[in-house]
Design a protein around this motif. Structure first.
Motif, PDB file in Angstrom:
ATOM      1  N   LEU A  91       0.843  -1.194   0.000  1.00 47.68           N
ATOM      2  CA  LEU A  91       0.000   0.000   0.000  1.00 47.68           C
ATOM      3  C   LEU A  91       0.877   1.243   0.000  1.00 47.68           C
ATOM      4  O   LEU A  91       2.032   1.191   0.423  1.00 47.68           O
ATOM      5  N   SER A  92       0.297   2.342  -0.432  1.00 49.02           N
ATOM      6  CA  SER A  92       1.003   3.618  -0.348  1.00 49.02           C
ATOM      7  C   SER A  92       1.139   3.988   1.135  1.00 49.02           C
ATOM      8  O   SER A  92       0.426   3.436   1.981  1.00 49.02           O
ATOM      9  N   ALA A  93       2.027   4.927   1.403  1.00 40.87           N
ATOM     10  CA  ALA A  93       2.253   5.349   2.800  1.00 40.87           C
ATOM     11  C   ALA A  93       0.956   5.874   3.419  1.00 40.87           C
ATOM     12  O   ALA A  93       0.617   5.580   4.573  1.00 40.87           O
ATOM     13  N   ARG A 120      -3.852   4.832   6.882  1.00 41.91           N
ATOM     14  CA  ARG A 120      -5.311   4.658   6.997  1.00 41.91           C
ATOM     15  C   ARG A 120      -5.623   3.273   7.562  1.00 41.91           C
ATOM     16  O   ARG A 120      -6.509   3.130   8.417  1.00 41.91           O
ATOM     17  N   LEU A 121      -4.896   2.269   7.084  1.00 43.33           N
ATOM     18  CA  LEU A 121      -5.165   0.891   7.521  1.00 43.33           C
ATOM     19  C   LEU A 121      -4.920   0.751   9.018  1.00 43.33           C
ATOM     20  O   LEU A 121      -5.694   0.103   9.732  1.00 43.33           O
ATOM     21  N   ILE A 146     -15.503   4.405   6.966  1.00 41.46           N
ATOM     22  CA  ILE A 146     -15.235   5.622   6.173  1.00 41.46           C
ATOM     23  C   ILE A 146     -13.798   5.594   5.665  1.00 41.46           C
ATOM     24  O   ILE A 146     -13.527   5.880   4.496  1.00 41.46           O
ATOM     25  N   LEU A 147     -12.879   5.202   6.530  1.00 40.85           N
ATOM     26  CA  LEU A 147     -11.474   5.156   6.116  1.00 40.85           C
ATOM     27  C   LEU A 147     -11.197   3.993   5.167  1.00 40.85           C
ATOM     28  O   LEU A 147     -10.463   4.145   4.189  1.00 40.85           O
ATOM     29  N   GLY A 161      -7.000   2.734  -1.379  1.00 40.90           N
ATOM     30  CA  GLY A 161      -6.941   2.303  -2.765  1.00 40.90           C
ATOM     31  C   GLY A 161      -7.790   3.127  -3.694  1.00 40.90           C
ATOM     32  O   GLY A 161      -7.698   2.977  -4.905  1.00 40.90           O
ATOM     33  N   ALA A 162      -8.608   4.070  -3.160  1.00 40.12           N
ATOM     34  CA  ALA A 162      -9.455   4.909  -4.020  1.00 40.12           C
ATOM     35  C   ALA A 162      -8.579   5.946  -4.698  1.00 40.12           C
ATOM     36  O   ALA A 162      -7.624   6.416  -4.115  1.00 40.12           O
TER      37      ALA A 162
END
Lengths: 238, 166
Positions: free
Chosen positions: A205-207, A212-213, A230-231, A236-237
């Motif tokens: 995943l991006s930073a 967020r994760l 919500i998060l 990935g959006a």
């Protein structure tokens, strides 16, 4: 000036995501106030359920058509579910003759049947939609089912002596099915959320998404499902 | 407390779409618009709870929104290229090609709007997109009603020049 104004008016079509609207309201005010949907009382509750199922099943769904008919039936056939007054005592005075309470019972029985259908459809939802859509939809179903139970409890509490036995039996049945629907939504969410979090942990995943994760997991552990959803929807959006 | 929550919940329902639309048109990002809009209502809920009297809640929400947008640009100051997929429209057409074309038109219009002065953008959005009365716009912008009318007129003139120059 008219063409510029016409152009600007097109921008009125821009709308926020309805799930986000409901989830955010719940986050700010807490679960008790998500009942403040358009049109108070049972009509508002079913409008919300109907919207949920439009999202879930699309226009071709027979179930959506059934729910639409029910909302119309409830709001026009019996004549009391179109707005503000949740006081069933006042409504029962309007109902008058026995015939009307039979109509009400019939309507509630139809609602009961649809709730049961939604309960069954939840089982198939996971197979047809992406996890984040399922999570968002189940959250709305859960909150809506919870609100519906509260509405019915309030009606029963405020007007117990005035409610005919057959209507009370129907209200009880609808309340019980709503409880089952809420419980099922919670169970679906819990399983899906856990799987989804584990799955995302395996991915690159991006930073920003990693952060967020982490927050999603924290919120999930704290039981803050709306915040987690919500998060999660944003990971990935584009 | 319950009646305060009910009152605020009603204000939320009446204003959330307008606030979101206003912020989205200013920041070009669905996610940022959601964050800022949520911030507006979270902050104002705290104010409500404190018992501070707010004479015109709608105007107040827009004041908070404008301030939050200004903060966003000060802190983040990064460009976001709007994707038409971020534009959510409701109640238009079932035809995907028609919807797509409309989204392209909307993105185009948003681009034109961005080229006029910031205050002119604000008044045009509030007046013609959110259908707000001049009085409420004036309160939101903290300017006299007469000034707001002039700003609307000038904003439309600028927009016409930009659209005509395509």
């Amino acid at each position: 000036m008219k063409s510029e104004i016409r152009g600007l008016k097109k921008l009125q079509l821009i709308m926020p995501d309805k799930n986000w609207v409901i989830l955010t309201k719940k986050r700010i005010l807490g679960a008790n106030n998500v009942r403040q949907v358009e049109g108070a009382g049972l009509a508002g509750w079913f409008s919300n359920l109907e919207y949920t199922w439009r999202l879930a099943l699309g226009r071709h769904s027979g179930l959506v058509a059934v729910l639409s008919t029910l909302v119309i039936l409830l709001t026009t056939g019996v004549g009391f579910l179109t707005y503000q007054n949740q006081n069933l005592k006042g409504l029962l005075v309007e109902l008058g003759p026995k015939d009307n309470s039979q109509n009400l019972t019939a309507s509630l029985n139809n609602v009961q049947k649809s709730l049961e259908d939604i309960n069954v459809a939840l089982d198939n939802l996971e197979k047809t939609k992406s996890p984040d859509q399922v999570l968002a939809i189940t959250e709305v179903v859960r909150v809506t089912a919870s609100n519906g139970q509260e509405v019915i409890s309030t009606i029963k509490h405020d007007s117990q002596s005035e409610i005919p036995k057959n209507v009370m039996a129907s209200l009880d049945a609808v309340q019980k099915t709503s409880q089952a629907l809420e419980a099922k939504s919670v169970a679906v969410q819990k399983d899906l959320l856990e799987d989804y979090i584990q799955d995302l942990k395996q991915r690159t995943l991006s930073a920003e998404d990693e952060e967020r994760l982490q927050k999603v997991e924290e919120y999930y552990k704290q039981g803050k499902t709306s915040e987690a959803l919500i998060l999660l929807i944003r990971i990935g959006a584009k | 407390m319950a009646s305060l929550e009910k009152k605020f919940a009603r204000l939320y329902d009446e204003n959330i779409e307008k606030i979101f639309r206003f912020v989205f048109l200013k920041v070009d990002s669905k996610e940022t618009a959601e964050d800022i809009s949520a911030q507006v209502f979270t902050k104002s809920w705290k104010i409500f709870q404190s018992g501070t009297e707010i004479k015109n809640p709608s105007a107040y929400f827009f004041q908070l929104a404008r301030a939050a947008i200004a903060d966003h640009y000060r802190q983040k100051a990064r460009f976001h290229t709007l994707s038409i997929e971020e534009i959510e429209i409701v109640g238009f057409s079932a035809d995907p090609e028609e919807s797509r074309q409309l989204k392209i038109d909307i993105a185009d219009l948003m681009g034109h709007l961005k080229k006029i002065g910031d205050d002119y953008q604000n008044v045009l959005i509030m007046r013609y997109i959110n259908n707000m009365p001049i009085k409420v716009i004036a309160q939101s912008m903290e300017k006299p009603e007469g000034t707001v009318r002039v700003m609307i007129h000038r904003g439309l003139n600028q927009l016409r020049e930009i659209m005509g120059a395509r």
